[in-house]
Design a protein around this motif. Sequence first.
Motif, PDB file in Angstrom:
ATOM      1  N   ARG A 129       0.673  -1.107  -0.133  1.00  0.00           N
ATOM      2  CA  ARG A 129       0.085   0.074   0.051  1.00  0.00           C
ATOM      3  C   ARG A 129       0.884   1.096   0.022  1.00  0.00           C
ATOM      4  O   ARG A 129       1.999   1.198   0.398  1.00  0.00           O
ATOM      5  N   MET A 130       0.300   2.540  -0.309  1.00  0.00           N
ATOM      6  CA  MET A 130       0.960   3.725  -0.339  1.00  0.00           C
ATOM      7  C   MET A 130       0.722   4.407   0.662  1.00  0.00           C
ATOM      8  O   MET A 130      -0.478   4.505   1.188  1.00  0.00           O
ATOM      9  N   ARG A 131       1.836   5.141   1.306  1.00  0.00           N
ATOM     10  CA  ARG A 131       1.581   5.995   2.544  1.00  0.00           C
ATOM     11  C   ARG A 131       1.029   7.203   1.836  1.00  0.00           C
ATOM     12  O   ARG A 131       1.202   7.760   0.828  1.00  0.00           O
ATOM     13  N   LYS A 132      -0.206   7.951   2.627  1.00  0.00           N
ATOM     14  CA  LYS A 132      -0.963   8.985   2.302  1.00  0.00           C
ATOM     15  C   LYS A 132      -0.653  10.239   2.966  1.00  0.00           C
ATOM     16  O   LYS A 132      -0.650  10.129   4.380  1.00  0.00           O
ATOM     17  N   THR A 133       0.080  11.480   2.419  1.00  0.00           N
ATOM     18  CA  THR A 133       0.491  12.494   3.141  1.00  0.00           C
ATOM     19  C   THR A 133      -0.471  13.606   3.025  1.00  0.00           C
ATOM     20  O   THR A 133      -0.883  14.235   4.168  1.00  0.00           O
ATOM     21  N   LEU A 134      -1.428  13.735   1.870  1.00  0.00           N
ATOM     22  CA  LEU A 134      -2.350  14.729   1.491  1.00  0.00           C
ATOM     23  C   LEU A 134      -3.559  14.265   1.906  1.00  0.00           C
ATOM     24  O   LEU A 134      -4.177  13.151   1.693  1.00  0.00           O
ATOM     25  N   SER A 135      -4.346  15.191   2.474  1.00  0.00           N
ATOM     26  CA  SER A 135      -5.734  14.894   2.886  1.00  0.00           C
ATOM     27  C   SER A 135      -6.607  14.745   1.778  1.00  0.00           C
ATOM     28  O   SER A 135      -7.740  14.128   1.823  1.00  0.00           O
ATOM     29  N   CYS A 136      -6.363  15.631   0.811  1.00  0.00           N
ATOM     30  CA  CYS A 136      -7.101  15.554  -0.544  1.00  0.00           C
ATOM     31  C   CYS A 136      -7.139  14.222  -1.320  1.00  0.00           C
ATOM     32  O   CYS A 136      -7.959  13.662  -1.901  1.00  0.00           O
TER      33      CYS A 136
END
Length: 431
Positions: free
Chosen positions: A11-18
């Motif tokens: 899975r990819m880590r997500k930084t942005l809330s969008c």
Amino acid sequence: MSTAAAPTGQRMRKTLSCTAAANAYQKQFGLDLKRRVVDEGEPFAIVQADTPHEIFHAMDIPIITNQWWSAYISAKQLSGRYFQVMADQGYPENSCKYCSLGLACTLANDPATAPWGGLPKPTVLVARLTCDCIQHVFGQWASAMDTEFFPMEAPAWEHKDGQWFAHSNRDWEEIYQPDRIALMVREMRDLIALLENRTGRTFDEAKFQHLMEQINVQEGHIWKANQALARARPCPVSIGEQMSNTMIPQWHRGSEWAVAHAKRFRDEVMDLIAQGHGAASDERIRLMWIGAGVWHDPGFYQALEEKLGAVFVWSMYMPFAGPQYIRELKDKPFEALASRVCSMNETLHLPPWMNGWMASEAERCGLDAAVVLLPPDNRLSQSGTKLTALSLEQAGVPVLMIDADMVDAKNWDHDRMVGMVAEFLHQRGLA
Ligand code: SF4
């Protein structure tokens, strides 16, 4: 029935809330589409990514983009199962994969495993004849779904401008050739006539004009964010999140949600740049990814961020918004749209347009090395890669080619691929 190795995708880590907002929107779109098409019997179409989606949006006819559906199936780690079905039905094992995974899912006819229970019968399938395979893939898919295929021509492009991206927003008539543009406008008019006849919907010229104006606004937000991101040190957002926040709005381009989301994405990127935030805590190597996304392993791009400070800063999706989508309309929205679509694949896969752009992008974004995805069975994606690798090496950007497929995970091993990139960076003295 060969037992495919267990998928190794991460899975990819997500930084942005969008990013979560974009994924949630696409998920809801899927549920709404199912309700509209299956429960309420509304018309819809299956289309290739390089076709004029704007026509369908202007007629409020929902579309499933084949490349998105293929990536969706692959991300659910289902590609091995469906390609086995194709092989069992006598299709050559080395059939190209990206465009045919949707067909494979239909041929498997297994609602229990298929996303959304599988796609219902579309009104029409639409594709440009950009390679020798696509008419067979879409022709057979249309007959398997008992519907029709509307092919669009992909005429040769004689105007060889390797710097097309520097002035395509304005000089699109010259760059994309008036005869090629005129042919696509005629075909788009034929497509509209077919859709009006099959669906009873009417094509709204004023709505289309507004849509084309809004698309320029949307792509302007993405391009502005990309220009800032290219200059920023460190890079605030790596390519996995760039892809989601660029491509999900792209499938709905010009809609109110897509324009608003593009602006939100831009603002979040600008905020991260202002904070000096980096996708990696200690960025040391800036990488270029050439090719479609590795949809079965979105975590791949982030794997070396902490270990080597190696960040994938560039992939084609986000920067493409500028030169490929933005068009001065010149009171000719149909011609402007034709110029957007009639070379979409050519600029990404064929020299001199592909290598000209990518060598320029490597310089614009200050990239240290490039990794090229070379899908063994995918003819089109292979065509310009070797010349692009040569152009980059000549520009001082080392290149690693990896034999792997964007949707078929059978030959993909996450750790082995990450190790290959790390070894390459050590060998070339970058790590
Ligand atoms: S060769 Fe590539 S573009 Fe052509 S049908 Fe196959 S996957 Fe699609």
